[in-house]
Design an enzyme around this catalytic site. Sequence first.
Site, PDB file in Angstrom:
ATOM      1  N   GLY A 134       0.756  -1.204  -0.082  1.00 53.18           N
ATOM      2  CA  GLY A 134       0.061   0.106   0.083  1.00 53.18           C
ATOM      3  C   GLY A 134       0.751   1.188   0.090  1.00 53.18           C
ATOM      4  O   GLY A 134       2.063   1.158   0.073  1.00 53.18           O
ATOM      5  N   GLU A 177       1.944  -8.863   3.273  1.00 54.86           N
ATOM      6  CA  GLU A 177       0.524  -8.666   2.541  1.00 54.86           C
ATOM      7  C   GLU A 177      -0.637  -9.872   2.512  1.00 54.86           C
ATOM      8  O   GLU A 177      -0.330 -10.743   3.158  1.00 54.86           O
ATOM      9  CB  GLU A 177       0.863  -8.417   0.968  1.00 54.86           C
ATOM     10  CG  GLU A 177       1.112  -6.909   0.498  1.00 54.86           C
ATOM     11  CD  GLU A 177      -0.219  -6.143   0.487  1.00 54.86           C
ATOM     12  OE1 GLU A 177      -1.249  -6.785   0.715  1.00 54.86           O
ATOM     13  OE2 GLU A 177       0.116  -5.062   0.574  1.00 54.86           O
ATOM     14  N   ALA A 191      -1.501   5.847  17.855  1.00 53.51           N
ATOM     15  CA  ALA A 191      -1.669   7.329  17.592  1.00 53.51           C
ATOM     16  C   ALA A 191      -2.544   7.583  16.193  1.00 53.51           C
ATOM     17  O   ALA A 191      -2.292   6.508  15.471  1.00 53.51           O
ATOM     18  CB  ALA A 191      -0.438   8.024  17.577  1.00 53.51           C
ATOM     19  N   HIS A 248      -8.360  15.207   3.017  1.00 52.88           N
ATOM     20  CA  HIS A 248      -7.637  14.300   2.621  1.00 52.88           C
ATOM     21  C   HIS A 248      -7.920  13.704   1.221  1.00 52.88           C
ATOM     22  O   HIS A 248      -8.801  14.200   0.645  1.00 52.88           O
ATOM     23  CB  HIS A 248      -7.698  13.024   3.532  1.00 52.88           C
ATOM     24  CG  HIS A 248      -7.202  13.187   4.805  1.00 52.88           C
ATOM     25  ND1 HIS A 248      -7.621  13.845   6.032  1.00 52.88           N
ATOM     26  CD2 HIS A 248      -5.951  12.790   5.450  1.00 52.88           C
ATOM     27  CE1 HIS A 248      -6.872  13.733   7.142  1.00 52.88           C
ATOM     28  NE2 HIS A 248      -5.723  13.098   6.704  1.00 52.88           N
ATOM     29  N   LYS A 302      -9.107   7.866   1.120  1.00 54.16           N
ATOM     30  CA  LYS A 302      -9.422   7.922   2.445  1.00 54.16           C
ATOM     31  C   LYS A 302     -10.978   7.353   2.588  1.00 54.16           C
ATOM     32  O   LYS A 302     -11.918   7.978   2.312  1.00 54.16           O
ATOM     33  CB  LYS A 302      -9.188   9.027   3.237  1.00 54.16           C
ATOM     34  CG  LYS A 302      -9.105   8.913   4.542  1.00 54.16           C
ATOM     35  CD  LYS A 302      -8.490   9.909   5.570  1.00 54.16           C
ATOM     36  CE  LYS A 302      -8.445   9.810   6.927  1.00 54.16           C
ATOM     37  NZ  LYS A 302      -7.772   8.635   7.385  1.00 54.16           N
TER      38      LYS A 302
END
EC number: 1.17.1.8
Length: 273
Positions: free
Chosen positions: A15, A38, A126, A159, A163
Amino acid sequence: MHDAQVRVAIAGAGGRMGRQLIQAALQMEGVVLGAALEREGSTLLGTDAGELAGAGHSGVTVQSSLDAVKADFDVFIDFTRPEGTLEHLAFCRQHGKGMIIGTTGFDDAGKQAIKDAAQDIAIVFAANFSVGVNVMLKLLEKAAKVMGDYTDIEIIEAHHRHKVDAPSGTALAMGEAIAYALDKDLKDCAVYTREGHTGERVPGTIGFATVRAGDIVGEHTAIFADIGERVEITHKASSRMTFANGAVRSALWLKSKGNGLFDMRDVLNLNEL
């Protein structure tokens, strides 16, 4: 600073983020790329991870089985999807591996699973691994304590078109930082959609707006608006390497931790400011 090298495994190697993470791991001193993963059936299986990422030959081939590479890494870095990350989390917990989680879009049950696993392994979880974003979160706490009670607070994020979750994890983290500073629960004060005749703005709420377009890497702005003036705190990312370098840096930091749930503010020691 770090006496021993840390061996990392990268999820989602093919990715956009996975390739950046591979580059960061190969370039950062003290870090060894131990494995790249993967999904089963991917056409990328068996390819060299470094060549896949455009970083040259690495000697690490892309695999689909965590069990096959469990002896090759100390810390697992995952920026994939919630369902896959939770499967990887269970494996890492079972085998005593540290974990860096940058995946967003978890529901409450997923977040609780991460908290539970942190009783046994060390995890950095995070919404954003950029140094700049995490400095921004600290600034938002400070601003909210001074201005939050009398200003209208809005968070705007943008974005790329690919997304899949909204608002972004970073936007939610911004809202949580502001709500925390105001002794509120974000669930009680967030407004995610406005359409039609909404009436006047409800005081004390935190509004969110989302843009999805083109190849925007990530832009986030918090607005504290009063009558006659407003303060805007903005972060703009131009490269995913910002996030990748932060994640790999976190793996170095995590190597010395036995267990516990941490975020980038712990890694950067921002809680002391």
